[in-house]
Scaffold this motif. Structure first.
Motif, PDB file in Angstrom:
ATOM      1  N   LEU A   1       0.872  -1.169   0.000  1.00 32.33           N
ATOM      2  CA  LEU A   1       0.000   0.000   0.000  1.00 32.33           C
ATOM      3  C   LEU A   1       0.905   1.213   0.000  1.00 32.33           C
ATOM      4  CD1 LEU A   1      -2.738   1.469   0.288  1.00 32.33           C
ATOM      5  CD2 LEU A   1      -2.460   1.266   2.778  1.00 32.33           C
ATOM      6  N   GLU A   2       0.811   2.033  -1.026  1.00 32.41           N
ATOM      7  CA  GLU A   2       1.646   3.231  -1.106  1.00 32.41           C
ATOM      8  C   GLU A   2       0.780   4.461  -0.884  1.00 32.41           C
ATOM      9  OE1 GLU A   2       5.151   5.319  -3.801  1.00 32.41           O
ATOM     10  OE2 GLU A   2       3.940   3.719  -4.675  1.00 32.41           O
ATOM     11  N   LEU A   3       1.102   5.207   0.166  1.00 36.10           N
ATOM     12  CA  LEU A   3       0.392   6.438   0.485  1.00 36.10           C
ATOM     13  C   LEU A   3       1.061   7.603  -0.241  1.00 36.10           C
ATOM     14  CD1 LEU A   3       0.000   5.966   4.361  1.00 36.10           C
ATOM     15  CD2 LEU A   3      -1.480   5.116   2.525  1.00 36.10           C
ATOM     16  N   GLY A   4       0.273   8.354  -0.984  1.00 30.56           N
ATOM     17  CA  GLY A   4       0.807   9.530  -1.662  1.00 30.56           C
ATOM     18  C   GLY A   4       1.941   9.236  -2.613  1.00 30.56           C
ATOM     19  N   PRO A   5       1.749   8.383  -3.609  1.00 33.47           N
ATOM     20  CA  PRO A   5       2.852   8.028  -4.512  1.00 33.47           C
ATOM     21  C   PRO A   5       3.217   9.117  -5.501  1.00 33.47           C
ATOM     22  CG  PRO A   5       0.833   7.049  -5.305  1.00 33.47           C
ATOM     23  CD  PRO A   5       0.499   7.699  -3.979  1.00 33.47           C
ATOM     24  N   GLY A   6       2.378  10.183  -5.607  1.00 30.28           N
ATOM     25  CA  GLY A   6       2.623  11.167  -6.650  1.00 30.28           C
ATOM     26  C   GLY A   6       2.543  10.504  -8.009  1.00 30.28           C
TER      27      GLY A   6
ATOM     28  N   VAL B   1       0.938  -3.237  -6.132  1.00 27.49           N
ATOM     29  CA  VAL B   1       0.771  -1.965  -5.437  1.00 27.49           C
ATOM     30  C   VAL B   1      -0.660  -1.464  -5.513  1.00 27.49           C
ATOM     31  CG1 VAL B   1       1.557   0.434  -5.276  1.00 27.49           C
ATOM     32  CG2 VAL B   1       3.167  -1.355  -5.996  1.00 27.49           C
ATOM     33  N   THR B   2      -1.188  -1.092  -4.349  1.00 30.36           N
ATOM     34  CA  THR B   2      -2.410  -0.302  -4.253  1.00 30.36           C
ATOM     35  C   THR B   2      -1.982   1.084  -3.789  1.00 30.36           C
ATOM     36  OG1 THR B   2      -3.828  -2.179  -3.715  1.00 30.36           O
ATOM     37  CG2 THR B   2      -4.605   0.010  -3.041  1.00 30.36           C
ATOM     38  N   ALA B   3      -2.466   2.118  -4.439  1.00 33.87           N
ATOM     39  CA  ALA B   3      -2.020   3.474  -4.126  1.00 33.87           C
ATOM     40  C   ALA B   3      -3.193   4.361  -3.731  1.00 33.87           C
ATOM     41  CB  ALA B   3      -1.290   4.087  -5.329  1.00 33.87           C
ATOM     42  N   LEU B   4      -2.919   5.288  -2.816  1.00 32.22           N
ATOM     43  CA  LEU B   4      -3.877   6.312  -2.408  1.00 32.22           C
ATOM     44  C   LEU B   4      -3.269   7.664  -2.749  1.00 32.22           C
ATOM     45  CD1 LEU B   4      -4.927   5.034   1.149  1.00 32.22           C
ATOM     46  CD2 LEU B   4      -5.905   4.425  -1.073  1.00 32.22           C
ATOM     47  N   GLU B   5      -3.931   8.422  -3.599  1.00 31.60           N
ATOM     48  CA  GLU B   5      -3.350   9.668  -4.102  1.00 31.60           C
ATOM     49  C   GLU B   5      -4.439  10.723  -4.285  1.00 31.60           C
ATOM     50  OE1 GLU B   5      -1.354  12.663  -5.221  1.00 31.60           O
ATOM     51  OE2 GLU B   5      -0.185  10.871  -4.728  1.00 31.60           O
ATOM     52  N   LEU B   6      -4.101  11.972  -3.997  1.00 35.54           N
ATOM     53  CA  LEU B   6      -5.052  13.075  -4.071  1.00 35.54           C
ATOM     54  C   LEU B   6      -5.077  13.751  -5.442  1.00 35.54           C
ATOM     55  CD1 LEU B   6      -7.011  15.024  -2.597  1.00 35.54           C
ATOM     56  CD2 LEU B   6      -4.996  16.325  -1.856  1.00 35.54           C
ATOM     57  N   ASP B   7      -3.935  13.813  -6.096  1.00 34.05           N
ATOM     58  CA  ASP B   7      -3.763  14.575  -7.342  1.00 34.05           C
ATOM     59  C   ASP B   7      -4.191  13.725  -8.538  1.00 34.05           C
ATOM     60  OD1 ASP B   7      -2.501  15.569  -9.750  1.00 34.05           O
ATOM     61  OD2 ASP B   7      -1.224  16.830  -8.496  1.00 34.05           O
ATOM     62  N   GLN B   8      -5.194  14.193  -9.264  1.00 34.45           N
ATOM     63  CA  GLN B   8      -5.723  13.404 -10.379  1.00 34.45           C
ATOM     64  C   GLN B   8      -4.688  13.230 -11.483  1.00 34.45           C
ATOM     65  OE1 GLN B   8      -8.897  11.764 -10.600  1.00 34.45           O
ATOM     66  NE2 GLN B   8      -7.643  10.797 -12.189  1.00 34.45           N
ATOM     67  N   GLU B   9      -3.894  14.240 -11.748  1.00 36.61           N
ATOM     68  CA  GLU B   9      -2.849  14.113 -12.764  1.00 36.61           C
ATOM     69  C   GLU B   9      -1.850  13.025 -12.366  1.00 36.61           C
ATOM     70  OE1 GLU B   9       0.779  16.717 -14.827  1.00 36.61           O
ATOM     71  OE2 GLU B   9      -0.515  17.641 -13.304  1.00 36.61           O
ATOM     72  N   ALA B  10      -1.476  13.011 -11.084  1.00 38.91           N
ATOM     73  CA  ALA B  10      -0.557  11.982 -10.596  1.00 38.91           C
ATOM     74  C   ALA B  10      -1.184  10.599 -10.684  1.00 38.91           C
ATOM     75  CB  ALA B  10      -0.140  12.293  -9.158  1.00 38.91           C
ATOM     76  N   ILE B  11      -2.481  10.506 -10.398  1.00 44.96           N
ATOM     77  CA  ILE B  11      -3.184   9.225 -10.491  1.00 44.96           C
ATOM     78  C   ILE B  11      -3.083   8.661 -11.907  1.00 44.96           C
ATOM     79  CG2 ILE B  11      -5.478   8.166 -10.493  1.00 44.96           C
ATOM     80  CD1 ILE B  11      -6.139   9.897  -8.056  1.00 44.96           C
ATOM     81  N   ASN B  12      -3.273   9.517 -12.897  1.00 49.78           N
ATOM     82  CA  ASN B  12      -3.198   9.074 -14.293  1.00 49.78           C
ATOM     83  C   ASN B  12      -1.817   8.523 -14.632  1.00 49.78           C
ATOM     84  OD1 ASN B  12      -5.835   9.962 -14.579  1.00 49.78           O
ATOM     85  ND2 ASN B  12      -5.237  11.939 -15.459  1.00 49.78           N
ATOM     86  N   LEU B  13      -0.792   9.104 -14.036  1.00 45.18           N
ATOM     87  CA  LEU B  13       0.577   8.693 -14.331  1.00 45.18           C
ATOM     88  C   LEU B  13       0.988   7.433 -13.580  1.00 45.18           C
ATOM     89  CD1 LEU B  13       2.216  12.243 -14.261  1.00 45.18           C
ATOM     90  CD2 LEU B  13       1.893  10.797 -16.280  1.00 45.18           C
ATOM     91  N   VAL B  14       0.503   7.277 -12.346  1.00 39.15           N
ATOM     92  CA  VAL B  14       0.929   6.139 -11.529  1.00 39.15           C
ATOM     93  C   VAL B  14       0.084   4.887 -11.786  1.00 39.15           C
ATOM     94  CG1 VAL B  14      -0.530   6.496  -9.472  1.00 39.15           C
ATOM     95  CG2 VAL B  14       1.789   5.589  -9.206  1.00 39.15           C
ATOM     96  N   ALA B  15      -1.122   5.061 -12.308  1.00 35.66           N
ATOM     97  CA  ALA B  15      -2.061   3.940 -12.450  1.00 35.66           C
ATOM     98  C   ALA B  15      -1.503   2.733 -13.210  1.00 35.66           C
ATOM     99  CB  ALA B  15      -3.352   4.428 -13.104  1.00 35.66           C
ATOM    100  N   PRO B  16      -0.723   2.913 -14.282  1.00 29.63           N
ATOM    101  CA  PRO B  16      -0.224   1.732 -15.009  1.00 29.63           C
ATOM    102  C   PRO B  16       0.676   0.823 -14.175  1.00 29.63           C
ATOM    103  CG  PRO B  16      -0.023   3.704 -16.368  1.00 29.63           C
ATOM    104  CD  PRO B  16      -0.377   4.165 -14.987  1.00 29.63           C
ATOM    105  N   PHE B  17       1.163   1.306 -13.053  1.00 27.45           N
ATOM    106  CA  PHE B  17       2.085   0.526 -12.229  1.00 27.45           C
ATOM    107  C   PHE B  17       1.403  -0.031 -10.968  1.00 27.45           C
ATOM    108  CE2 PHE B  17       4.269   3.984 -14.419  1.00 27.45           C
ATOM    109  CZ  PHE B  17       5.097   3.249 -15.255  1.00 27.45           C
ATOM    110  N   CYS B  18       0.083   0.099 -10.911  1.00 28.21           N
ATOM    111  CA  CYS B  18      -0.674  -0.297  -9.717  1.00 28.21           C
ATOM    112  C   CYS B  18      -1.778  -1.287 -10.068  1.00 28.21           C
ATOM    113  CB  CYS B  18      -1.317   0.930  -9.062  1.00 28.21           C
ATOM    114  SG  CYS B  18      -0.146   2.190  -8.518  1.00 28.21           S
TER     115      CYS B  18
END
Length: 237
Positions: free
Chosen positions: A32-37, A52-69
């Motif tokens: 579980l990664e908190l705030g992965p940016g 990896v399951t990620a919790l992130e606030l920034d939608q732009e960051a979510i779009n970038l990190v999603a392929p690795f989660c």
């Protein structure tokens, strides 16, 4: 046209805090990664076989990190109800918070909330900035708490710790520190080098005797109090 990088994207350099976080997490873990940016660390965890399951606030960051989660949840960690997003999730073998808690209003509560999410043999891997670095002391002696767009005094940091405060943060949340590494950087190598050079030589000489004065960040692996392993005292390293 060159694609603009996300504010919190960066190269993971050897011997940096992110590199140490990645090493402490290990391979083939349920994370579980908190705030992965945008996923600077997440990409390496994914490559190492971690799920990896990620919790992130920034939608732009979510779009970038999603392929690795496996999953990414839009989440504000300042909202105390954030664990409800994981109510149906299996326990995690590692919870990662790399330079996250300093951005939270109540990191003490947030850290306590991670405890029920860990597997029985799970651990936390956390990196924190060290506010007692000699370069920050130099800022204070120059009467300038010099907020920056990055680094120890990032303008979005709202919580600050010395080593004793880090120790208490984990102990009060029900954890013990079992491994820790210091990221060391001389004052002249920091974003506050000019403040350091503005000090009288005699003052720099006194500050240089501070055993922990060049500790820039601390990377910590912690486990629940009841888990196997001896507790490590940060100020004994």
């Amino acid at each position: 046209m060159t694609e603009q990088r996300h504010k919190y994207d960066y190269q993971v350099k050897p011997d940096s805090a992110p590199a140490r976080v990645i090493r402490m997490v290990g391979t083939d873990c349920r994370v579980l990664e908190l705030g992965p940016g945008p996923g600077a660390i997440t990409r390496y965890l994914h490559a190492n076989g971690c799920r990896v399951t990620a919790l992130e606030l920034d939608q732009e960051a979510i779009n970038l990190v999603a392929p690795f989660c496996e999953q990414v949840h839009l989440c504000n960690l300042n909202d105390p109800s954030w664990p409800t997003l994981l109510v149906n999730a299996d326990k995690f073998s590692v919870i990662v918070a790399a330079d996250v808690f300093e951005h939270l209003y109540d990191p003490w509560a947030a850290l306590k909330q991670t405890l029920p999410l860990l597997a029985a043999d799970g651990c936390l891997v956390v990196s924190l900035p060290h506010v007692a670095h000699n370069a920050v002391v130099a800022c204070l002696l120059n009467e300038d708490f010099a907020y920056q767009s990055w680094g120890l005094l990032d303008s979005t940091h709202i919580r600050f710790w010395g080593l004793k405060n880090m120790q208490k943060l984990f102990e009060d949340a029900g954890f013990k520190i079992v491994e820790a590494e210091f990221v060391v950087r001389g004052s002249e190598q920091t974003e506050f080098a000019h403040f350091w050079h503005d000090l009288p030589a005699s003052t720099r000489a006194v500050l240089s005797r501070n055993r922990f004065g060049n500790v820039y960040q601390v990377v910590i692996r912690a486990v629940p109090h009841a888990a196997h392993g001896n507790s490590l005292q940060l100020d004994s390293l």
